[in-house]
Design a protein around this motif. Structure first.
Motif, PDB file in Angstrom:
ATOM      1  N   ALA A   6       0.806  -1.226   0.000  1.00 40.77           N
ATOM      2  CA  ALA A   6       0.000   0.000   0.000  1.00 40.77           C
ATOM      3  C   ALA A   6       0.839   1.275   0.000  1.00 40.77           C
ATOM      4  N   PRO A   7       1.858   1.394   0.848  1.00 42.98           N
ATOM      5  CA  PRO A   7       2.647   2.630   0.801  1.00 42.98           C
ATOM      6  C   PRO A   7       3.263   2.853  -0.572  1.00 42.98           C
ATOM      7  N   LEU A   8       3.735   1.777  -1.194  1.00 44.08           N
ATOM      8  CA  LEU A   8       4.355   1.917  -2.505  1.00 44.08           C
ATOM      9  C   LEU A   8       3.342   2.378  -3.533  1.00 44.08           C
ATOM     10  N   LEU A   9       2.135   1.804  -3.473  1.00 49.69           N
ATOM     11  CA  LEU A   9       1.109   2.195  -4.449  1.00 49.69           C
ATOM     12  C   LEU A   9       0.768   3.669  -4.314  1.00 49.69           C
ATOM     13  N   ILE A  10       0.677   4.124  -3.081  1.00 51.64           N
ATOM     14  CA  ILE A  10       0.359   5.535  -2.883  1.00 51.64           C
ATOM     15  C   ILE A  10       1.496   6.406  -3.395  1.00 51.64           C
ATOM     16  N   GLY A  11       2.720   5.961  -3.140  1.00 50.89           N
ATOM     17  CA  GLY A  11       3.857   6.710  -3.665  1.00 50.89           C
ATOM     18  C   GLY A  11       3.851   6.762  -5.181  1.00 50.89           C
ATOM     19  N   LEU A  12       3.502   5.636  -5.809  1.00 47.54           N
ATOM     20  CA  LEU A  12       3.525   5.580  -7.264  1.00 47.54           C
ATOM     21  C   LEU A  12       2.433   6.425  -7.891  1.00 47.54           C
ATOM     22  N   PHE A  13       1.227   6.393  -7.316  1.00 47.65           N
ATOM     23  CA  PHE A  13       0.114   7.058  -7.986  1.00 47.65           C
ATOM     24  C   PHE A  13      -0.211   8.434  -7.455  1.00 47.65           C
ATOM     25  N   TRP A  14       0.268   8.754  -6.244  1.00 43.00           N
ATOM     26  CA  TRP A  14       0.060  10.107  -5.750  1.00 43.00           C
ATOM     27  C   TRP A  14       1.333  10.941  -5.829  1.00 43.00           C
ATOM     28  N   GLY A  15       2.467  10.288  -5.627  1.00 44.28           N
ATOM     29  CA  GLY A  15       3.717  11.037  -5.577  1.00 44.28           C
ATOM     30  C   GLY A  15       4.358  11.237  -6.943  1.00 44.28           C
ATOM     31  N   ALA A  16       4.555  10.122  -7.663  1.00 46.13           N
ATOM     32  CA  ALA A  16       5.333  10.225  -8.907  1.00 46.13           C
ATOM     33  C   ALA A  16       4.704  11.167  -9.941  1.00 46.13           C
ATOM     34  N   LEU A  58       2.946  13.820  -9.521  1.00 45.30           N
ATOM     35  CA  LEU A  58       2.652  15.182  -9.077  1.00 45.30           C
ATOM     36  C   LEU A  58       3.374  16.241  -9.907  1.00 45.30           C
ATOM     37  N   VAL A  59       4.695  16.077 -10.006  1.00 44.75           N
ATOM     38  CA  VAL A  59       5.454  17.020 -10.825  1.00 44.75           C
ATOM     39  C   VAL A  59       5.670  16.449 -12.222  1.00 44.75           C
ATOM     40  N   ALA A  60       5.904  15.123 -12.282  1.00 41.36           N
ATOM     41  CA  ALA A  60       6.283  14.512 -13.561  1.00 41.36           C
ATOM     42  C   ALA A  60       5.210  14.707 -14.631  1.00 41.36           C
ATOM     43  N   ARG A  61       3.940  14.571 -14.246  1.00 43.15           N
ATOM     44  CA  ARG A  61       2.916  14.705 -15.281  1.00 43.15           C
ATOM     45  C   ARG A  61       2.818  16.131 -15.787  1.00 43.15           C
ATOM     46  N   GLU A  62       2.953  17.095 -14.874  1.00 37.83           N
ATOM     47  CA  GLU A  62       2.881  18.492 -15.310  1.00 37.83           C
ATOM     48  C   GLU A  62       3.995  18.788 -16.316  1.00 37.83           C
ATOM     49  N   LEU A 118       9.505  10.321  -2.278  1.00 38.87           N
ATOM     50  CA  LEU A 118      10.394   9.769  -3.295  1.00 38.87           C
ATOM     51  C   LEU A 118       9.787   9.957  -4.675  1.00 38.87           C
ATOM     52  N   GLY A 119       8.470   9.736  -4.775  1.00 46.57           N
ATOM     53  CA  GLY A 119       7.794   9.918  -6.057  1.00 46.57           C
ATOM     54  C   GLY A 119       7.880  11.353  -6.542  1.00 46.57           C
ATOM     55  N   VAL A 120       7.623  12.289  -5.648  1.00 49.51           N
ATOM     56  CA  VAL A 120       7.679  13.697  -6.042  1.00 49.51           C
ATOM     57  C   VAL A 120       9.093  14.064  -6.470  1.00 49.51           C
ATOM     58  N   PHE A 121      10.078  13.640  -5.708  1.00 52.09           N
ATOM     59  CA  PHE A 121      11.460  13.939  -6.061  1.00 52.09           C
ATOM     60  C   PHE A 121      11.827  13.313  -7.403  1.00 52.09           C
ATOM     61  N   ALA A 122      11.428  12.049  -7.595  1.00 56.49           N
ATOM     62  CA  ALA A 122      11.725  11.376  -8.865  1.00 56.49           C
ATOM     63  C   ALA A 122      11.147  12.178 -10.032  1.00 56.49           C
ATOM     64  N   GLY A 123       9.968  12.757  -9.824  1.00 57.22           N
ATOM     65  CA  GLY A 123       9.349  13.563 -10.877  1.00 57.22           C
ATOM     66  C   GLY A 123      10.137  14.811 -11.201  1.00 57.22           C
ATOM     67  N   THR A 124      10.755  15.412 -10.189  1.00 63.12           N
ATOM     68  CA  THR A 124      11.537  16.619 -10.474  1.00 63.12           C
ATOM     69  C   THR A 124      12.865  16.257 -11.116  1.00 63.12           C
ATOM     70  N   PHE A 125      13.234  15.004 -11.001  1.00 61.20           N
ATOM     71  CA  PHE A 125      14.506  14.558 -11.526  1.00 61.20           C
ATOM     72  C   PHE A 125      14.364  14.015 -12.943  1.00 61.20           C
ATOM     73  N   LEU A 126      13.277  13.274 -13.188  1.00 57.19           N
ATOM     74  CA  LEU A 126      13.144  12.567 -14.460  1.00 57.19           C
ATOM     75  C   LEU A 126      12.138  13.186 -15.431  1.00 57.19           C
ATOM     76  N   HIS A 127      11.232  14.013 -14.963  1.00 57.66           N
ATOM     77  CA  HIS A 127      10.337  14.786 -15.831  1.00 57.66           C
ATOM     78  C   HIS A 127       9.332  13.981 -16.618  1.00 57.66           C
ATOM     79  N   ARG A 128       9.263  12.666 -16.421  1.00 58.04           N
ATOM     80  CA  ARG A 128       8.223  11.892 -17.104  1.00 58.04           C
ATOM     81  C   ARG A 128       7.655  10.897 -16.110  1.00 58.04           C
ATOM     82  N   VAL A 129       6.369  10.587 -16.259  1.00 59.05           N
ATOM     83  CA  VAL A 129       5.669   9.826 -15.221  1.00 59.05           C
ATOM     84  C   VAL A 129       6.192   8.392 -15.091  1.00 59.05           C
ATOM     85  N   LEU A 130       6.272   7.661 -16.190  1.00 58.72           N
ATOM     86  CA  LEU A 130       6.674   6.249 -16.074  1.00 58.72           C
ATOM     87  C   LEU A 130       8.096   6.081 -15.535  1.00 58.72           C
ATOM     88  N   PRO A 131       9.078   6.816 -16.058  1.00 57.83           N
ATOM     89  CA  PRO A 131      10.402   6.706 -15.440  1.00 57.83           C
ATOM     90  C   PRO A 131      10.399   7.106 -13.966  1.00 57.83           C
TER      91      PRO A 131
END
Lengths: 322, 298, 152
Positions: free
Chosen positions: A86-96, A98-102, A180-193
């Motif tokens: 559950a924590p991972l799923l929330i990180g993946l779908f709420w965190g990653a 957030l920035v990456a999709r924008e 971690l998801g939010v940070f990954a988004g600021t680093f990689l700029h795309r949702v799947l990565p």
């Protein structure tokens, strides 16, 4: 910002709540069933009596505990394993996303050039997602604690998986996964990565901390047993009912202890986990059951600190995105 | 005169590569300016620096005297539409107007609604389902509702059909007529420029190749045709922008700084489009390299 | 109300084209004193041209005294163009038709006729014909100066 956050996340919130309700619809009845079964077998009373009389519950309530284990324990773990993710799923779908999709869709160039600074935008979004993660994880963390209470009678809640699913640590894991998801988004700029990085990073950090750091939060204690222990051959970690004599040194074994290592030694103090011919005594190191909650708080603190660090790093990286 | 946008030695680097370098320009307020150049010339980088999405690595940029990076006080005065017109695709046009109202201090929702209504854009359809031209109009309406003093548009009509392009330009011109806002839009479609723009910035290889009033540029550039001439000054010619030779004849596109003093040359006027193309033209080196690479004789 | 058109391929700038169209309308009586010229905003919209271009044209006409601008209301025609209206030049027109027929019989093409008219206008009337007139005054093209020298 609040209008925008609600409008952007309302569907996601709905899906999450529906998922949570669906899981509750499975977990609550099964939890009630487990509690009822334990009560029918007289387990809680039996164990209370044994503790009051300062005798080992496992010796006194042995048959009831055995019957309870057979019926419920293995099925329960299968059902509950989902919550480990559950924590991972929330990180993946709420965190990653957030920035990456924008950034992936270019809408950051729309929303950051209105009238709100990107810092304010990020703080509002992170605060929202953080609160959502906190509330949801608190609900399922404490819900699982209730669900697992009878199971904790039969096996140690201090062991791996059991420790990770109940109490307050799910809150720490969830906040960490989201950060971690939010940070990954600021680093990689795309949702799947970003999701891939979150997945890999979460597993790596969780495993590392659980295996390397958790046993060392407080100095482990040692104890020895003279003579042989019944059920010596049982595999480590398998919940089984082991009647134990008093130790010759150290604190008596309790169900809630966390076994870290055990050796069968000869008279000179040499040995390993195989039973030697000149067996003299058993030596164990462990964390006492009473340290369960302190360890929960420490581990939660570690992950919350990591989460805050990642949020701060994400805010800093945000400044360079165009 | 008020300068809407001023840059001095402005530069931006990505790793080792300079996306924009040594860029100095002054765009007076009230102009409709075109930013042209081949792909990769630095147009998007310049616009991102001007709207404050990026900090400069060299030099400075000022919008109405203020630095735009991380500066929310100048943000209400700048309207920006990024490349490919990003919008939240599942939002309806009405919701986007509401969003603008929540995120902007100064917001004329009535103007946005009236604009979109007069263009026939439905308010309750997700904008992802609108045509490209309609999305561009929505993005422009959202900008205009801020009542900005400077509009920065990054290739707003690049992927639009000719009719949608014309409609977009019409809407833009009406905005300028109504509010006197300054406009800088980048385009690599040179044909539309002359009717709409009175100021020009040409970028090439991350540097400024040309800036100036369109009228002044058209008045001072000429095309000269004459006998083969391999360099050497010509009376009246300030700068040779492009030279083409055959074995007997030379055609030059030049910027005059006085009367032509050489009777051997025939002088022709040049349209804006040809002037821009001449400043963007840099293929001569590429051609010779490619010819040898292909094994084709020059 | 007149409606403007734009020739994107003309050598003449847009604002000059607008001025010429107003003057032509005055000449043929399409516009009379008191008529309102189209609003700057509407011209900018229908032709997708810079409103400053329209403002420039209207200002030029105002300088020549042909129109007056009333702030907040619009731009209005002030007077007609000096000189008799074209409609009354029947005699001149007849002579012109006859001359054109003779030119055609002599084998002149349309371009020859136009060139002849332009050269003669420059020489005799001392003015640039409308098709090459530009409001800024860079030096006249070399070809023109050569022609003048040949004439003189």
């Amino acid at each position: 910002m609040s209008w925008l956050i609600w409008r952007q996340h309302r569907k996601q919130l709905l899906v999450t709540l529906v998922g949570l309700v669906a899981l509750a619809a499975i977990m609550v009845p099964s939890g009630l069933a487990i509690h009822r079964a334990a009560a029918e077998l007289g387990l809680p009373d039996c164990i209370r009596q044994a503790n009051a009389a300062a005798t080992n519950p496992h010796m006194i309530c042995e048959s009831a505990l055995e019957r309870f284990s057979e019926q419920h324990v293995s099925g329960a773990f299968f059902g509950v394993l989902l919550f480990v993710f559950a924590p991972l799923l929330i990180g993946l779908f709420w965190g990653a996303p957030l920035v990456a999709r924008e950034v992936e869709q270019g809408t950051h160039r729309l929303v950051w050039t209105q009238g709100v600074s990107r810092q304010r935008w990020a703080l509002a979004k992170i605060a929202f997602v953080g609160v959502v993660a906190l509330v949801i994880s608190a609900v399922y963390g404490l819900g699982l604690s209730w669900w697992m209470a009878p199971l904790n009678l039969t096996g140690s809640r201090f062991g791996y998986v059991s420790f990770d699913m109940q109490g307050v640590v799910p809150i720490g894991y969830t906040l960490f996964a989201v950060a971690l998801g939010v940070f990954a988004g600021t680093f990689l700029h795309r949702v799947l990565p970003a999701m891939a990085l979150t997945l890999g990073g979460f597993i790596a950090v969780r495993v590392a901390i659980a295996a390397l750091a958790r046993p060392r939060y407080m100095t482990a204690q040692a104890r020895t047993y003279q003579g042989s222990l019944p059920n010596e051959g049982s595999a480590e970690g398998e919940p089984s009912v082991i009647p134990t004599p008093s130790p010759s040194s150290g604190q008596a074994r309790e169900v809630g202890d966390w076994m870290l290592a055990r050796e069968f030694r000869d008279a000179n103090g040499m040995g390993n986990d195989n039973f030697p011919d000149d067996y003299a005594y058993t030596w164990e190191i462990f964390q006492p059951a009473s340290r369960f909650w302190p360890f929960q708080v420490i581990e939660t603190g570690v992950f919350v600190a990591l989460a805050l660090l990642l949020f701060a790093l994400a805010l800093r990286r945000l400044r360079r995105i165009a | 005169m008020d300068m809407a946008l001023e840059t001095e030695g402005l530069g931006k680097r990505y790793g080792q590569r300079w996306a924009l370098r040594d860029c100095s320009l002054r765009l007076p307020a009230g102009r409709v300016a075109a930013l042209v150049g081949p792909n990769g010339a630095g147009k998007t980088t310049l616009l991102h620096l001007a709207v404050g999405l990026l900090p400069p690595d060299a030099g400075e940029v000022r919008v109405f005297g203020a630095s735009p990076y991380a500066n929310t006080s100048i943000l209400p005065d700048i309207g920006f539409v990024a490349q490919e017109t990003p919008l939240y695709r599942d939002f309806t046009a009405a919701e986007l107007v509401t969003m603008g109202g929540r995120l902007n201090r100064r917001w004329d929702a009535a103007l946005a609604r009236e604009r979109l209504a007069s263009l026939g854009i439905p308010p309750n359809k997700p904008v992802g389902k609108l045509s490209g031209g309609q999305r561009a109009q929505v993005a422009l309406a959202l900008c205009v509702a801020k009542r900005p003093r400077l509009l920065l548009l990054d290739e707003p009509v690049a992927s639009l059909d000719p009719l949608a392009r014309r409609e977009f330009l019409q809407t833009l011109m009406v905005s300028v007529a109504d509010t006197g806002t300054t406009v800088l839009f980048s385009s690599h479609i040179v044909a539309d420029l002359e009717r709409a723009c009175d100021y020009l910035v040409v970028l090439h290889s991350a540097r400024v190749a040309l800036t100036g009033d369109v009228e002044d540029l058209v008045a001072t550039h000429r095309q000269l045709v004459g006998p083969r001439h391999d360099g050497g000054p010509i009376r009246g010619v300030g700068q040779v922008v492009r030279a083409r030779h055959t074995d007997r004849q030379t055609t030059l596109l030049v910027r005059m700084d006085g009367d032509l003093g050489d009777p051997l040359w025939t002088m022709h006027h040049v349209g804006l489009e040809d002037i821009v193309l001449a400043y963007m033209d840099d293929t001569s080196n590429d051609v010779t390299t490619a010819q040898s690479a292909w094994g084709v004789s020059a | 109300m007149i409606e403007f058109v734009l020739d994107g391929r003309s050598k003449v700038t847009a604002s000059v084209q607008l001025v010429q169209q107003v003057k032509q309308a005055l000449r043929v009586g399409l516009l009379v004193p008191g008529d309102q010229l189209p609003k700057v905003r509407d011209v900018a919209q229908s032709l997708a041209i810079n409103p400053n271009t329209v403002l420039k044209a209207y200002r030029e006409l105002e300088i020549e005294g042909l129109v007056t601008g009333r702030p907040g209301v619009g731009t209005f025609v002030a007077r007609t163009l000096a000189g008799p209206s074209l409609g009354n030049q029947a005699a001149l027109r007849e002579e012109l038709v006859a001359w054109l027929q003779r030119a055609q019989a002599a084998g002149l093409t349309a371009e020859d006729v136009t060139a002849l008219v332009e050269i003669t206008m420059r020489a005799i009337l001392g003015v640039e014909p409308p098709s090459t007139q530009i409001t800024l005054s860079p030096p006249p093209p070399l070809a023109v100066r050569q022609a003048k020298r040949r004439e003189g």
